[in-house]
Design a protein around this motif. Structure first.
Motif, PDB file in Angstrom:
ATOM      1  N   PRO A 183       0.839  -1.208   0.000  1.00  0.00           N
ATOM      2  CA  PRO A 183       0.000   0.000   0.000  1.00  0.00           C
ATOM      3  C   PRO A 183       0.869   1.252   0.000  1.00  0.00           C
ATOM      4  O   PRO A 183       2.056   1.201   0.339  1.00  0.00           O
ATOM      5  N   LEU A 206       3.184   2.154   2.936  1.00  0.00           N
ATOM      6  CA  LEU A 206       4.401   1.378   3.213  1.00  0.00           C
ATOM      7  C   LEU A 206       5.503   1.620   2.192  1.00  0.00           C
ATOM      8  O   LEU A 206       6.622   1.139   2.369  1.00  0.00           O
ATOM      9  N   GLU A 253       7.181   4.202   1.550  1.00  0.00           N
ATOM     10  CA  GLU A 253       8.321   4.977   2.043  1.00  0.00           C
ATOM     11  C   GLU A 253       9.330   4.068   2.742  1.00  0.00           C
ATOM     12  O   GLU A 253      10.497   4.432   2.890  1.00  0.00           O
ATOM     13  N   TYR A 254       8.884   2.902   3.193  1.00  0.00           N
ATOM     14  CA  TYR A 254       9.797   1.953   3.829  1.00  0.00           C
ATOM     15  C   TYR A 254      10.368   0.956   2.826  1.00  0.00           C
ATOM     16  O   TYR A 254      11.139   0.074   3.183  1.00  0.00           O
ATOM     17  N   PRO A 278      14.921  -2.831   5.433  1.00  0.00           N
ATOM     18  CA  PRO A 278      14.903  -2.811   6.911  1.00  0.00           C
ATOM     19  C   PRO A 278      13.788  -1.908   7.447  1.00  0.00           C
ATOM     20  O   PRO A 278      13.615  -0.791   6.969  1.00  0.00           O
ATOM     21  N   GLY A 279      13.055  -2.413   8.402  1.00  0.00           N
ATOM     22  CA  GLY A 279      11.956  -1.659   8.989  1.00  0.00           C
ATOM     23  C   GLY A 279      10.609  -1.996   8.407  1.00  0.00           C
ATOM     24  O   GLY A 279       9.572  -1.745   9.043  1.00  0.00           O
ATOM     25  N   GLY A 322       9.305  -5.018   7.705  1.00  0.00           N
ATOM     26  CA  GLY A 322       8.677  -6.138   8.405  1.00  0.00           C
ATOM     27  C   GLY A 322       8.032  -5.719   9.706  1.00  0.00           C
ATOM     28  O   GLY A 322       6.959  -6.214  10.074  1.00  0.00           O
ATOM     29  N   TYR A 323       8.699  -4.750  10.408  1.00  0.00           N
ATOM     30  CA  TYR A 323       8.147  -4.277  11.679  1.00  0.00           C
ATOM     31  C   TYR A 323       6.771  -3.655  11.484  1.00  0.00           C
ATOM     32  O   TYR A 323       5.910  -3.761  12.344  1.00  0.00           O
ATOM     33  N   ARG A 324       6.563  -3.010  10.333  1.00  0.00           N
ATOM     34  CA  ARG A 324       5.273  -2.349  10.094  1.00  0.00           C
ATOM     35  C   ARG A 324       4.158  -3.362   9.817  1.00  0.00           C
ATOM     36  O   ARG A 324       2.973  -3.037   9.955  1.00  0.00           O
TER      37      ARG A 324
END
Lengths: 371, 96
Positions: free
Chosen positions: B13, B16, B18-19, B45-46, B48-50
Motif C-alpha cells: 500500500p 508502506l 516509504e519503507y 529494513p523496517g 517487516g516491523y510495520r
C-alpha cells in the motif's frame, strides 16, 4: 517553520493527528510548525534536556505500529526508527503504543509502552532493549488495565542518580528501582482502594495517573491518582493525601484528574487539573481551573484568570500540562478539544496560545540549547 | 532462501512504500506469508516491523490477501504459497 534560536522556549504538542511545534523568544508571540507525522498519534514527545536540541517523538500508527522518531533540526527532517520496542516471543505480548519517552540519567533513552513495558535505547531510539525485571515482573499477568489500557505512562528518573527510577502503570501501580532496573518493588501503600473506606497496601495494584518530583527535593514525589492526590518522601512507608482545597469526585469523595506538574524551581510547588470525576471527565461545571499548591500540598489555590469559565467541557490528559524552566516559570496546558493555554507568570494568568488542534495528547517544553 | 521456493508477486500500500524505497510491488521467492515478510524485511529494513507484531502475527489493522483470498485470520507461517501467487498487503479500514 523558522528555526528557533538558542534560548527560545519550545512547546511541543503531541496530538491524535500529528505533532505541532511552537517556539518563542518572549513567550508572548509564538511561531508554529507542523503537523508532523500526519494522521498518526503522537502520544508523547520531548526536547532532550541533555542537549536542548534533539526532539524525540513517540509516533503510533494504528496500522503500522509504534516507533520513536528524532530530529536535530527542529522538525525540518526526522529520522524514524526502523523498529520500535518489542516484547519477547515468550511473553506473548506485542507493543501497540508508546505512552512515554524520557531521557535517563544514565545517558539512555527510555520509553513506556502499551501493554505496560519499559524499554531503553543506547542509540537514540534506533534499537531497544527490554527492562526485563519490570516487564516480566512476577504477577504481571494479573495487572489490571485502566480505561485507556495497560499503559506504562510515567517514567521518573532521579536527578543525579542513574540507579534510581520510578515508573507508573495504569492500573498496576507504582514501581521503583534503586539498582538501575535490575529489581523493582511496588510502592502503593496509602492510596485509597476502590473499596470505599479501605486503603491499599504497598503491593496493591493502583491507578496512578501522573507523578512528579519536587524541584528542590527529588526524593519527594507528588502523585495524581484515580482516587486522590498524594505525596510521598523517601523513607516514608505510605503516600499521604494532599487534597485540601481541591474539588472532589462525588463517587469517591477524592480529587480526580490526570496531570500533575511540579514547579521547576520552587520547593513544595505543584499543579493539578482536576476533573469532575471518572464518570464525567470534564472540567467541573464546565469551568476550566488549574490548582496550585505552594506548601507541599497542605493547601491548593484555584487559578482561573484567562481560562474559559463556561462551556469548557473537555479533559486535560495526563501529559498535557508542563512547566518550562524559566523564572518566572511558564505553564502550558492542552485540552482534548484542541486548545493550548499558556501562562508566563506561574499560573496566575493564562492566554490562549493555540486553538483548533487535534485532541492534545501531550504538551512538553524546553529551552533551545539549554543542556 | 530455499532453492525452488515459489515466485511471489507482492503489492504494497502507499503508506508502506516509504519503507520500501518507493516500490509498490516486489517480486521475491517464498513458501509462506511469514517468509514473504521476512524477505521484505531483509530487503527493506523496517518494513517487516510495520507488517507483523512482536509475536510474528499480522498487526491488528493489517490485512493480507493471496490473490483474492483473505488470509489475515491465519498465522503467517501457515499461509502456504504457490508459484505465481500475488500477495496483497493492505491497511484495514479502521480509525478516524
Amino acid at each position: 517553520m523558522a528555526k528557533p534560536k538558542k534560548g527560545d522556549t519550545v512547546v511541543i504538542a503531541g496530538t491524535r493527528k500529528g505533532l505541532f511545534l511552537f517556539h518563542s523568544k518572549d513567550r508572548r508571540t509564538w511561531r508554529s510548525g507542523g503537523p508532523f507525522f500526519k494522521g498518526d498519534t503522537v502520544r508523547h514527545a520531548i526536547l532532550d534536556p541533555r542537549d536542548g536540541k534533539t526532539l524525540y517523538a513517540a509516533v503510533t500508527s494504528e496500522h503500522w505500529g509504534a516507533v520513536v522518531a528524532r530530529s536535530t533540526d527542529f522538525g525540518a527532517t526526522w529520522k524514524i526508527g526502523e523498529e520500535g520496542p518489542r516484547f519477547s516471543k515468550e511473553s506473548g505480548l506485542s507493543v501497540t503504543r508508546i505512552w512515554q519517552i524520557q531521557a535517563g540519567q544514565d545517558g539512555d533513552l527510555y520509553v513506556g509502552t502499551e501493554p505496560a513495558g519499559l524499554f531503553r535505547s543506547t542509540d537514540g531510539g534506533e534499537t531497544w532493549a527490554s527492562v526485563d525485571a519490570l516487564n516480566y515482573y512476577p504477577g504481571r499477568e494479573e495487572w489490571p488495565p485502566g480505561a485507556g489500557g495497560l499503559g506504562l505512562h510515567t517514567i521518573l528518573p532521579y536527578p543525579g542518580d542513574p540507579k534510581r527510577m520510578l515508573i507508573g502503570i495504569s492500573s498496576a501501580g507504582i514501581f521503583g528501582t534503586n539498582d538501575g532496573g535490575a529489581s523493582w518493588r511496588n510502592m502503593d501503600a496509602g492510596i485509597r482502594s476502590f473499596v470505599e473506606g479501605e486503603t491499599n497496601k504497598e503491593t496493591a495494584a493502583t491507578c496512578v495517573h501522573k507523578m512528579a518530583r519536587d524541584a528542590k527535593d527529588p526524593a519527594l514525589v507528588y502523585q495524581q491518582n484515580h482516587i486522590g492526590v498524594y505525596r510521598r518522601a523517601r523513607g516514608e512507608d505510605a503516600w499521604t493525601r494532599i487534597e485540601k482545597g481541591l474539588p472532589l469526585n462525588p463517587a469517591y469523595k477524592a480529587p480526580f484528574g490526570f496531570p500533575l506538574v511540579a514547579h521547576p524551581h520552587d520547593r513544595g510547588t505543584a499543579y493539578v487539573a482536576p476533573l469532575e470525576g471518572d464518570g464525567n471527565r470534564v472540567m467541573p461545571d464546565g469551568a476550566m481551573a488549574i490548582y496550585r499548591t505552594a506548601n507541599g500540598g497542605k493547601s491548593w489555590a484555584k487559578l482561573t484568570k484567562g481560562l474559559p469559565q463556561k462551556d469548557a467541557w473537555f479533559t486535560v490528559l495526563r501529559d498535557a500540562m508542563r512547566a518550562d524552566a524559566l523564572d518566572p516559570a511558564g505553564l502550558y496546558t492542552g485540552t482534548t478539544t484542541g486548545q493550548i493555554y499558556a501562562s508566563r507568570d506561574e499560573g496566575d494568568s493564562w492566554r490562549l496560545m493555540a486553538d483548533h488542534l487535534p485532541q492534545v495528547q501531550c504538551v512538553e517544553t524546553g529551552i533551545v540549547g539549554s543542556a | 532462501m530455499v532453492e525452488g521456493d515459489p515466485r511471489i508477486h507482492v503489492t504494497l500500500p502507499s503508506a508502506l512504500r516509504e519503507y520500501a524505497r518507493g516500490c509498490d510491488t516486489v517480486d521475491l521467492e517464498a513458501g509462506t506469508l511469514a517468509e514473504v515478510v521476512a524477505r521484505l524485511a531483509a530487503q527493506f529494513p523496517g518494513l517487516g516491523y510495520r507488517i507483523l507484531d512482536d509475536q510474528g502475527r499480522l498487526r491488528r489493522f493489517v490485512n493480507a490477501y493471496v490473490n483474492d483470498e483473505p488470509v489475515s485470520h491465519l498465522e503467517p507461517q501457515d499461509v502456504r504459497l504457490r508459484d505465481g501467487d500475488t500477495v496483497h498487503i493492505l491497511p484495514s479500514v479502521a480509525g478516524g
